[in-house]
Design a protein around this motif. Structure first.
Motif, PDB file in Angstrom:
ATOM      1  N   LYS A  41       0.801  -1.214   0.000  1.00  0.00           N
ATOM      2  CA  LYS A  41       0.000   0.000   0.000  1.00  0.00           C
ATOM      3  C   LYS A  41       0.840   1.274   0.000  1.00  0.00           C
ATOM      4  O   LYS A  41       0.310   2.366  -0.214  1.00  0.00           O
ATOM      5  N   ALA A  42       2.150   1.125   0.205  1.00  0.00           N
ATOM      6  CA  ALA A  42       3.049   2.276   0.083  1.00  0.00           C
ATOM      7  C   ALA A  42       3.497   2.489  -1.353  1.00  0.00           C
ATOM      8  O   ALA A  42       3.947   3.570  -1.714  1.00  0.00           O
ATOM      9  N   VAL A  76       4.435   8.333 -12.104  1.00  0.00           N
ATOM     10  CA  VAL A  76       4.483   6.893 -12.355  1.00  0.00           C
ATOM     11  C   VAL A  76       3.187   6.254 -11.867  1.00  0.00           C
ATOM     12  O   VAL A  76       2.814   6.390 -10.694  1.00  0.00           O
ATOM     13  N   ILE A  77       2.508   5.561 -12.782  1.00  0.00           N
ATOM     14  CA  ILE A  77       1.286   4.824 -12.464  1.00  0.00           C
ATOM     15  C   ILE A  77       1.604   3.337 -12.632  1.00  0.00           C
ATOM     16  O   ILE A  77       1.956   2.897 -13.722  1.00  0.00           O
ATOM     17  N   THR A 130      11.334  -1.922  -7.344  1.00  0.00           N
ATOM     18  CA  THR A 130      11.068  -0.487  -7.441  1.00  0.00           C
ATOM     19  C   THR A 130      10.585   0.029  -6.087  1.00  0.00           C
ATOM     20  O   THR A 130       9.503  -0.337  -5.633  1.00  0.00           O
ATOM     21  N   PRO A 131      11.359   0.872  -5.418  1.00  0.00           N
ATOM     22  CA  PRO A 131      10.924   1.428  -4.129  1.00  0.00           C
ATOM     23  C   PRO A 131       9.758   2.392  -4.307  1.00  0.00           C
ATOM     24  O   PRO A 131       9.606   3.023  -5.365  1.00  0.00           O
ATOM     25  N   HIS A 132       8.969   2.528  -3.267  1.00  0.00           N
ATOM     26  CA  HIS A 132       7.741   3.326  -3.337  1.00  0.00           C
ATOM     27  C   HIS A 132       7.989   4.791  -3.651  1.00  0.00           C
ATOM     28  O   HIS A 132       7.104   5.478  -4.148  1.00  0.00           O
ATOM     29  N   ASP A 175       3.707   6.950  -7.891  1.00  0.00           N
ATOM     30  CA  ASP A 175       2.698   7.929  -7.477  1.00  0.00           C
ATOM     31  C   ASP A 175       1.317   7.312  -7.295  1.00  0.00           C
ATOM     32  O   ASP A 175       0.569   7.702  -6.404  1.00  0.00           O
ATOM     33  N   TYR A 176       0.951   6.354  -8.161  1.00  0.00           N
ATOM     34  CA  TYR A 176      -0.376   5.749  -8.109  1.00  0.00           C
ATOM     35  C   TYR A 176      -0.262   4.250  -8.358  1.00  0.00           C
ATOM     36  O   TYR A 176       0.570   3.804  -9.149  1.00  0.00           O
ATOM     37  N   VAL A 177      -1.133   3.487  -7.687  1.00  0.00           N
ATOM     38  CA  VAL A 177      -1.209   2.039  -7.897  1.00  0.00           C
ATOM     39  C   VAL A 177      -2.628   1.688  -8.325  1.00  0.00           C
ATOM     40  O   VAL A 177      -3.597   2.130  -7.701  1.00  0.00           O
TER      41      VAL A 177
END
Length: 211
Positions: A143-144, A167-168, A187-189, A193-195
Motif C-alpha cells: 500500500k506504500a 508513475v502509475i 522499485t521502491p515506493h 505515485d499511483y497504484v
C-alpha cells in the motif's frame, strides 16, 4: 505529452490503464515502448483509438495497422535498437544526458546523430529518454507503492519508473505494508505515485479481462 509504457510484447504491459486511455476522450501522445501492443490489446487499442501521434521503440512490425499508418504519413515512428532504448531510458532515470554505443553506426538509424571514434572504434551518441508519465506493470505492490515484478515483466518497467515525472503502476495484487520482503522489492515506493489493480489475468498464455 510523452508516455513511457512498460512491456515486452504483452508481458509486463499495463493493460487496464491502457484500456482507460483508449476510452478517454482526449489524447495525442508520443509513446515510448518496445512495441505497440498485440492482437487488439494494450497500446494496439490506444493506436486504434487514434491517440498516438508518435511511437518511439524497437519492434513495431507485429502491429500491421501501425506500419500502414507510418507508410502513408499518419504516424511518426522513431526506431531505436532494443538495447539502446533500454540504456537511453536508464540514463534518463539516472540523470545522465546520453551515451555512446557502436550499435547502428553506419546505418540509416545514425543519420543526423553524432559519431565519435574512441580507441579506433566508431560510436554513435544516443540522447537519454525521459517521459512525462510512466505506465508500468508489476505483479505485487504494497500500500506504500513498493513493487515486485514477475519474470519477463521485469523488462523496461523498473527503469521507466525512474525516468518519468509521474508513475502509475498497474499490479495484480496489493498487500499490506510489511508483507513484501525487502529482498524482492525492485522499485521502491518513492518512485511510484499511483497504484491500480489490474482487471486482467493470464490463462493458457492469454491475458483475459476478469473484472
Amino acid at each position: 505529452m510523452r508516455l513511457l509504457i512498460g512491456g515486452f510484447g504483452i508481458s509486463g504491459t499495463p493493460l487496464t490503464v491502457l484500456d482507460a486511455i483508449a476510452k478517454f476522450e482526449a489524447g495525442s501522445y508520443e509513446v515510448v515502448s518496445n512495441n505497440l501492443g498485440d492482437y487488439g490489446k494494450g497500446l494496439h487499442k490506444v493506436f486504434e483509438a487514434g491517440k498516438i501521434r508518435k511511437a518511439v521503440g524497437s519492434f513495431f512490425t507485429i502491429n500491421k495497422e501501425a506500419v500502414n499508418a507510418w507508410s502513408v504519413g499518419e504516424l511518426e515512428i522513431e526506431l531505436i535498437p532494443q538495447g539502446t532504448l533500454a540504456e537511453a531510458i536508464r540514463c534518463g532515470g539516472a540523470g545522465i544526458g546520453g551515451f555512446y554505443t557502436p550499435t547502428a553506426v553506419g546505418t540509416r538509424l545514425a543519420e543526423g546523430k553524432e559519431v565519435r571514434e574512441i580507441d579506433g572504434v566508431r560510436y554513435l551518441f544516443e540522447k537519454m529518454i525521459k517521459g512525462d508519465i510512466a505506465l508500468i506493470k508489476a505483479s505485487k505492490a504494497d500500500k506504500a507503492g513498493n513493487l515486485v515484478y514477475h519474470t519477463t515483466a521485469r523488462n523496461f518497467n523498473p527503469i521507466m519508473a525512474t525516468a518519468a515525472e509521474i508513475v502509475i503502476a498497474e499490479v495484480d495484487e496489493i498487500v499490506e505494508v510489511g508483507e513484501l520482503s525487502p529482498e524482492e522489492i525492485v522499485t521502491p515506493h518513492i518512485f511510484v505515485d499511483y497504484v491500480v489493480k489490474s482487471k486482467y489475468t493470464k490463462k493458457g498464455g492469454e491475458y483475459i479481462e476478469v473484472n
